[in-house]
Scaffold this active site. Structure first.
Site, mmCIF file in Angstrom:
data_model
loop_
_atom_site.group_PDB
_atom_site.id
_atom_site.type_symbol
_atom_site.label_atom_id
_atom_site.label_comp_id
_atom_site.label_asym_id
_atom_site.label_seq_id
_atom_site.Cartn_x
_atom_site.Cartn_y
_atom_site.Cartn_z
ATOM 1 N N SER A 169 -0.358 9.393 1.498
ATOM 2 C CA SER A 169 -1.008 8.651 0.444
ATOM 3 C C SER A 169 -1.419 9.573 -0.709
ATOM 4 O O SER A 169 -0.590 10.319 -1.214
ATOM 5 C CB SER A 169 -2.201 7.914 1.048
ATOM 6 O OG SER A 169 -2.843 7.115 0.118
ATOM 7 N N ASP B 112 4.516 -1.532 2.263
ATOM 8 C CA ASP B 112 3.364 -0.740 1.820
ATOM 9 C C ASP B 112 3.021 -1.128 0.398
ATOM 10 O O ASP B 112 3.766 -0.843 -0.529
ATOM 11 C CB ASP B 112 3.762 0.737 1.906
ATOM 12 C CG ASP B 112 2.596 1.670 1.702
ATOM 13 O OD1 ASP B 112 1.617 1.261 1.048
ATOM 14 O OD2 ASP B 112 2.658 2.807 2.198
ATOM 15 N N HIS C 210 1.022 0.882 4.849
ATOM 16 C CA HIS C 210 0.347 2.148 4.577
ATOM 17 C C HIS C 210 -0.209 2.856 5.808
ATOM 18 O O HIS C 210 -0.043 4.060 5.975
ATOM 19 C CB HIS C 210 -0.787 1.871 3.587
ATOM 20 C CG HIS C 210 -1.090 3.027 2.714
ATOM 21 N ND1 HIS C 210 -0.188 3.533 1.805
ATOM 22 C CD2 HIS C 210 -2.183 3.796 2.622
ATOM 23 C CE1 HIS C 210 -0.725 4.553 1.186
ATOM 24 N NE2 HIS C 210 -1.940 4.737 1.659
#
Ligand SMILES: *[C@@H]1O[C@H](CO)[C@@H](O)[C@H](O)[C@H]1NC(C)=O
Ligand SMILES: *[C@@H]1O[C@H](CO)[C@@H](O)[C@H](O)[C@H]1NC(C)=O
Ligand SMILES: *[C@@H]1O[C@H](CO)[C@@H](O)[C@H](O)[C@H]1NC(C)=O
Ligand SMILES: *[C@@H]1O[C@H](CO)[C@@H](O)[C@H](O)[C@H]1NC(C)=O
Length: 408
Positions: free
Chosen positions: A180, A350, A383
């Site tokens: 991320s 995601d 994610h």
């Protein structure tokens, strides 16, 4: 801007807090835990999550050039080590979480311990402001000045300090894993010519550099919220997701007519395919962690502007004062060395690392040397699957391990 920031705050929280079905526990955890939020924990990450499984683990500290004292865990070898010299791997979490998120699944399923068992010397970073990295050589976290930083400082100070440390302790170039925003910090650092001489290769999971397609998922709620709320509530100081002001802010947002946070959550995180509810419970016991409000403002700017640039002071004259020009300097991703071995893994579900934004990044990287860029696309992943997915070992971590082994 206003709508974007508020939506971004929600979004990162939500992304950090994972699956849509956990929303009830998000609310209750936000409510119940605020008292304990800022208290320093007595047990470190090694003791809680590594030593118990029979691995060695050392708690270490690194001081950044601007005085923040960061905690770092080192797992020097696996359970069946033969004592040979191990290549180092540094693992960097994203925003609003800390290093413990990597260790929530069982040892045979979590990335740090899998890497250790495959012959790597594993280092886990913890960004300034998170539970174990809340000290400074002269400031206290209760001082708003302690929180006067954005991701520019993570790019300029936190990552370089940790890289210097690992490089000097091991005498070897460092392999990197980011998830991320941990990918964004590294990409920006490399763009500024930092880390270049110390990085051997990088695996970027749920990569984020461009964030311009995130807004769309938020729709109506984003349009109704505004930045004034968050900055007047908190000032430009600590953003503590377990604290009362942030909980109130979220509750207020969710109470807007027409805003259904249940749907919103699913819309923004994407549907994680493969999380174990026990792991998610453990996650909610440990996370989310504080960051600075200024960091979130900067991230919101990144969403709004669609470019990777330094913090925007909001007025041309202020920018001129800080940067010598009217708009903030950009991080030029074209500067990333074309021969740096990169592994990118991204998911089809995601919504934080949106496919269209990953494609923009890949477009910049099209000049990368042939054979130095490996890309993995996982249709069902969202994610949080990359850090906590039950099948992440088979789907992602074995590939990451093989990628690093090829570099040695
Ligand atoms: C020791 O372990 C490393 C990493 O697992 C392996 O590459 C190496 O071949 C082993 N050396 C011996 C002498 O077994
Ligand atoms: C925060 O840092 C900026 C420089 O980045 C400085 O101009 C500003 O005065 C600082 N604010 C506070 C409250 O310390
Ligand atoms: C989920 O995690 C718990 C606790 O580690 C474990 O007992 C359970 O078997 C896991 N579930 C699955 C489907 O793997
Ligand atoms: C980024 O760097 C490349 C190569 O050095 C250059 O061609 C390009 O103009 C730069 N982009 C910006 C926006 O400055």
């Amino acid at each position: 801007m206003a709508a974007t920031l508020a939506s971004f705050c929600l979004l990162v929280l939500v992304a950090a807090l994972a699956p849509h079905r956990a929303y009830a526990s998000i609310r209750s955890s936000l409510g119940q835990k605020r008292a304990a939020a800022a208290a320093a924990p007595s047990v470190g990450i090694c003791a809680s999550s590594v030593l118990v499984y029979g691995y060695q683990c050392q708690e270490l500290q690194v001081t950044t050039q601007d005085g923040y004292i960061l905690s770092l865990q080192r797992i020097p070898e696996g359970r069946h080590s033969n004592g040979t010299k191990k290549p180092p791997v540094l693992i960097q979490h994203g925003v609003l979480v800390d290093g413990v998120t990597w260790l929530l699944n069982s040892p045979d399923r979590n990335l740090p311990l899998i890497l250790a068992d495959n012959g790597f010397d594993v280092w886990i970073a913890n960004t300034r402001g998170t539970r174990f990295s809340r000290r400074h050589t002269s400031m206290d976290p209760s001082d708003p000045k302690f929180w006067n930083w954005s991701w520019d400082e993570l790019v300029a100070f936190d990552l370089p300090a940790v890289f210097d440390f690992v490089y000097s302790k091991t005498g070897q170039k460092v392999n990197y894993v980011g998830h991320s925003l941990g990918t964004l910090f590294a990409l920006a650092s490399l763009s500024d010519g930092k880390l270049v001489d110390q990085m051997k290769s990088a695996a970027l999971l749920s990569p984020i550099a461009y964030l311009s397609h995130m807004n769309t998922a938020l729709g109506v709620a984003a349009a109704k919220a505004f930045v004034g709320e968050i900055t007047t509530l908190l000032g430009l100081a600590e953003f503590n997701p377990k604290g009362e002001p942030v909980a109130q802010f979220l509750n207020a947002l969710c109470a807007y007519p027409g805003v259904d946070c249940y749907d919103l959550l699913e819309a923004v995180t994407g549907k994680n395919c493969c999380l174990n509810s026990s792991t998610v419970d453990l996650f909610l016991k440990n996370e989310p962690q504080s960051t600075s409000t200024r960091n979130l403002v900067h991230l919101a700017q990144t969403v709004r502007d669609g470019v990777l640039a330094k913090y925007n002071y909001g007025r041309p004259d202020f920018n001129l004062m800080h940067y010598g020009k009217f708009s903030p300097p950009i991080y030029n991703l074209s500067n990333i060395p074309h021969n740096l071995p990169l592994f990118l893994s991204y998911g089809g579900r995601d919504s934080l690392s949106d496919i269209r934004d990953v494609e923009l990044l890949l477009d910049i990287l099209k000049l990368h040397d042939v054979g130095k860029l490996t890309v993995q696309y996982i249709k069902d992943y969202a994610h949080a699957d990359f850090i906590m997915g039950l099948n992440a070992k088979d789907i992602v971590y074995n590939q990451v391990t093989a990628f690093f082994q090829q570099q040695q």
